[in-house]
Design an enzyme around this catalytic site. Structure first.
Site, mmCIF file in Angstrom:
data_model
loop_
_atom_site.group_PDB
_atom_site.id
_atom_site.type_symbol
_atom_site.label_atom_id
_atom_site.label_comp_id
_atom_site.label_asym_id
_atom_site.label_seq_id
_atom_site.Cartn_x
_atom_site.Cartn_y
_atom_site.Cartn_z
ATOM 1 C CB SER A 181 20.890 -1.404 -53.123
ATOM 2 O OG SER A 181 21.098 -1.480 -51.727
ATOM 3 C CD GLU A 209 19.850 10.043 -47.643
ATOM 4 O OE1 GLU A 209 20.621 10.722 -48.370
ATOM 5 O OE2 GLU A 209 19.315 10.494 -46.616
ATOM 6 N NE ARG A 233 36.319 1.422 -14.864
ATOM 7 C CZ ARG A 233 35.412 0.868 -14.058
ATOM 8 N NH1 ARG A 233 34.685 1.641 -13.285
ATOM 9 N NH2 ARG A 233 35.234 -0.436 -14.047
ATOM 10 C CB SER A 275 28.837 0.479 -47.380
ATOM 11 O OG SER A 275 28.629 1.258 -46.221
ATOM 12 C CD GLU A 276 27.636 -3.495 -48.940
ATOM 13 O OE1 GLU A 276 28.265 -4.001 -47.998
ATOM 14 O OE2 GLU A 276 26.657 -2.730 -48.761
#
Length: 392
Positions: A139, A375, A273, A378-379
């Site tokens: 990161s 890439e 269902r 999220s942080e």
């Protein structure tokens, strides 16, 4: 076209891509071996002209009878990735990795570098890879330590390791980011185009959850010259970030495609269902879950399109203006987190059958986790968003 809707031409193109993915690409994907590059699949993407689209900017009219604006720029990339992901995630990933690995060559390479590699990449004959992450620099990309040590006037020798590199160790060319100036942070990184057959470069496959190949690369004094530099010396971090800013919204598009597939599977399943004296969809708790899945998917889709449209609206401006990185980060963050929620909820609605090997949702459940990490996790996206907000 507005930011929030697609015109009929774009909608038709997306439908065509879904059909191509289901009828022509999925059979090739099913013949591939997990953990290895599926070269017939990549070549098919080239034959269909989809790899060409990776390197096209916004244009007014299409060529060869194809859509114009729908097929080009960041928005075109998002539409491709979403449409392919809906019907064949393997095809989507193969296309995206070609773009990520070769975009630095297209955008920053010399005429000789582009002429040598891009025709083969576009045709699907050469496999590209983006080699940024390291064991100690995932990161925090500016902390990378692969050393580019001066080798006289000839250039440098690369020594160190890259890890979690998609398409490694089977790629034919790597965009490699190495430290040319020690202790300079992001300002001391240079991007290099390194062919896979360069002496001293070896690789090993990693056994990962994702079905596409991911590996580690070892550089033992690999020689690179000034002709191998992409862009400028010590300006490689810019190469990395502009590439990621272009592709981050489309990672969100990949996620939206998976979420849409899971949503449609849930609509069909709950409508058919039988349970508790009626259909599953007649249970308010189920219907409300499906409504939530649909709302979140549509919100993510709109944010992805908005981020891509904003990127394209700035044309050839380099670097992009304020807000572009924030929009890209927001799109990736919302879409990938949304897809995780939607696929997980779809599995819950389907019950045990969704956990059986070969079921669509079992496949999506394995695929959906990784985009929240690669890439930029999220942080990291939240950090980018917050930094731009406070810097306004």
């Amino acid at each position: 076209m507005t930011t929030f809707s697609l015109d009929p031409e774009q909608t038709a193109w997306c439908a065509e891509l879904r059909t191509l993915a289901a009828e022509r690409l999925r059979p090739l994907a099913e013949k591939g071996e997990p953990g290895h590059v599926n070269r017939p699949l990549v070549e098919a993407l080239g034959e269909l002209g989809l790899l060409d689209r990776l390197f096209e900017e916004i244009r007014g009219q299409g060529s060869g009878g194809g859509p114009g604006r729908a097929a080009s720029g960041a928005l075109g990339l998002c539409l491709m990735r979403e449409s392919l992901a809906y019907a064949c995630t393997e095809a989507e990933t193969a296309l995206a990795l070609q773009g990520l690995g070769a975009h630095p060559v297209h955008a920053y390479g010399s005429a000789a570098q582009r002429e040598r590699w891009l025709p083969a990449v576009r045709a699907g004959r050469a496999i590209a890879a983006f080699a940024l992450s390291e064991p100690g620099a995932g990161s925090d990309a500016a902390a990378l330590s692969l050393a580019a040590e001066p080798d006289g006037s000839a250039g440098w020798r690369l020594t160190g390791e890259k890890r979690w590199i998609s398409n490694a160790p089977e790629a034919d060319l790597y965009t490699v980011f190495a430290r040319t100036s020690p202790d300079a942070g992001a300002r001391g990184v240079t991007a290099f185009l390194v062919p896979a057959d360069r002496a001293g470069l070896t690789g090993t496959a990693l056994d990962m959850l994702s079905p596409h190949p991911i590996g580690a690369l070892a550089f033992d004094g690999v020689r690179v010259g000034r002709d191998d530099v992409l862009g400028e010396t010590d300006r490689g971090f810019r190469v990395a970030m502009t590439t990621l800013n272009r592709f981050r919204p489309s990672v969100g598009a990949f996620a939206v495609g998976m979420a849409a597939a899971a949503l449609d599977a849930s609509l069909a399943h709950t409508a058919e269902r039988d349970a508790f004296g009626g259909k599953l969809k007649d249970l308010q708790s189920v219907a409300h879950q499906v409504a939530e899945m649909a709302t979140r998917t549509e919100a993510a889709r709109l944010m992805v399109y908005a981020a891509a449209a904003a990127y394209d609206a700035e044309g050839a401006a380099e670097p992009r203006g304020p807000g572009t990185a924030r929009r890209a980060a927001m799109a990736k963050l919302l879409a990938t987190e949304t897809a995780q929620y939607v696929v997980d909820t779809a599995v819950q609605l389907h019950g045990a059958r969704a956990l059986q090997r070969g079921h669509l949702l079992e496949h999506l459940y394995r695929e959906v986790r990784a985009p929240r990490i690669y890439e930029g996790a999220s942080e990291v996206q939240r950090t980018i968003i917050a930094k731009e907000l406070y810097d306004q």
